[in-house]
Design a protein around this motif. Structure first.
Motif, mmCIF file in Angstrom:
data_model
loop_
_atom_site.group_PDB
_atom_site.id
_atom_site.type_symbol
_atom_site.label_atom_id
_atom_site.label_comp_id
_atom_site.label_asym_id
_atom_site.label_seq_id
_atom_site.Cartn_x
_atom_site.Cartn_y
_atom_site.Cartn_z
ATOM 1 N N TRP A 185 -2.721 5.337 0.621
ATOM 2 C CA TRP A 185 -3.389 5.925 1.793
ATOM 3 C C TRP A 185 -3.146 7.437 1.907
ATOM 4 O O TRP A 185 -2.229 7.981 1.297
ATOM 5 N N HIS B 173 0.850 -1.209 0.000
ATOM 6 C CA HIS B 173 0.000 0.000 0.000
ATOM 7 C C HIS B 173 0.881 1.254 0.000
ATOM 8 O O HIS B 173 0.602 2.224 -0.702
ATOM 9 N N PRO C 221 -7.721 0.743 -0.431
ATOM 10 C CA PRO C 221 -7.697 2.194 -0.665
ATOM 11 C C PRO C 221 -9.067 2.739 -1.044
ATOM 12 O O PRO C 221 -9.870 2.024 -1.657
#
Ligand code: NAD
Ligand code: ZN
Length: 353
Positions: A58, A52, A278
């Motif tokens: 994020w 991620h 996400p």
């Protein structure tokens, strides 16, 4: 500062720009500050959170260039002048919480992951995809010498996180816990922690290979999200009284399981959100949530006591989740396997190759 033989340069995987790829190269070894330790990282788990961060998924921005990684197990090789509680030669773990202020209202109530000044390994500061990594001594995990450093590495994020999630769920021995994403790094450990606590596990993941592993790890039922015609009914049917599970840990990196959870959870049940797909919003029917008294909550890593407890379960031999070891130089290949959803358990990188 006390030191053993420490090189000036080391191998590391460096992320230069969002979306990568990571570059395997030599970088300088830093010296620890007064309240920090330098850990010779032997092994580091690769968490989906690392992926991620690589993709910039994020809202929190990553430091760049960045050395990722937050499941680093190794040996203390240097310590700052204020550090007395860790010795050179001790086993230690660098986890996501690299440092927090230890002075705010959250730190004071042992909720240090909620500290607004928290620095995160492999995200806002350099992490464990290098041979020598730094963390505040107060936050370094203490690892007993009878733990194997490769096997304990995944406990440092995945293990702590699911252990904490189970505690947050309030589920008790004999009750039913759903683990969604049961065969991933977090999920495989969640099955093992739950079983060690006498909790019945209903595992959800996709494919027959994953089914075999989930059952071997101790799940009583496996529901295949790829082939199930009615996942909600299948999960409820897996409980003895048909009312549904008492709690669910959602570890999958996909929006749909969050929706499904509020439908199969029994009245007074607890939905614990841990996976972080996400840009995902999560809505639940208000009428049902009220009349069936459902709790929906988030759970984020764990504090220092959760860390020690999660490691102690491992040290006692109660936790045997699958992992495979590859060289640190192969990190980009691990990310590819993870992106394809083909990871079984955890990949652990060996920083010596
Ligand atoms: P992983 O890639 O190892 O595992 C994910 C698993 O989910 C895979 O087995 C995959 O097959 C399965 N899956 C995908 N879609 C599914 C679906 N619809 N239903 C059921 N299973 C499904 O990932 P991981 O390292 O275990 O991490 C999982 C998530 O947890 C990531 O989003 C990560 O960032 C997050 N995480 C959160 C915390 C926290 O503190 N809250 C800590 C660590 C990781
Ligand atoms: Zn993690």
């Amino acid at each position: 500062m006390t030191t053993t033989e420490i090189p000036k340069e080391q191998w590391a995987q460096v992320l230069e720009a969002i979306n990568g790829p990571v570059t395997y190269k030599k970088i300088p070894v830093r010296e620890p500050g007064p309240d920090e330790v330098l850990v010779n990282v032997k092994y580091s788990g690769v968490c989906h959170s690392d992926l991620h961060v690589l993709h910039g998924d994020w809202a929190l921005e990553a430091k760049l260039p960045l050395v990722g990684g937050h499941e680093g197990a190794g040996i203390v090789v240097a310590r700052g002048s204020l550090v007395t509680e860790l010795d050179i030669g001790d086993y230690a773990g660098i986890k996501l919480m690299n440092s927090t202020c230890l002075d705010c209202t959250y730190c004071n109530q042992s909720d240090e992951p909620l500290c607004e000044k928290a620095q995160l390994s492999g995200y806002t500061v350099d992490g464990t995809f290098q041979q020598y990594a730094i963390a505040k001594a107060a936050h370094v995990a203490r690892i007993p010498k009878d733990c194997k450093l490769d096997a304990v590495a995944p406990i440092l994020c995945a293990g702590i996180t699911v252990y904490k999630g189970i505690k947050e769920s309030g589920v008790r021995p004999g009750q039913y816990l759903v683990v969604v994403g049961a065969d991933g790094g977090l999920g495989s450990l969640a099955i093992q922690y739950a079983r060690a606590m006498g909790i019945e596990v209903i595992a959800i993941d996709g494919g027959d290979e994953k089914k075999d592993l989930c059952l071997k790890l101790g799940a009583s039922t496996y529901v295949d999200f790829l082939t199930s015609k009615n996942l909600v009914a299948d999960v409820k049917a897996a409980t003895a009284d048909g009312l549904g599970p008492h709690a669910t840990l959602i570890l999958a990196v996909s929006p749909k399981p969050f929706q499904q959870a509020t439908e199969y959870i029994r009245a007074r049940g607890v939905v614990v959100c841990i996976g972080m797909p996400p840009n995902t919003m999560f809505s639940a029917p208000v009428f049902d949530t009220v009349l069936r008294m459902i709790t929906i909550k988030g759970s984020y890593v764990g504090n220092r006591l959760d860390t020690a407890e999660a490691i102690e379960f491992f040290r006692k031999g109660l936790i045997h989740a699958p992992y495979q070891t590859v060289g640190l130089s192969k990190l980009q290949e691990v990310y590819k396997i993870m992106e394809e959803g083909k990871v079984i358990g955890r990949y652990v990188v060996d920083t010596s190759r």
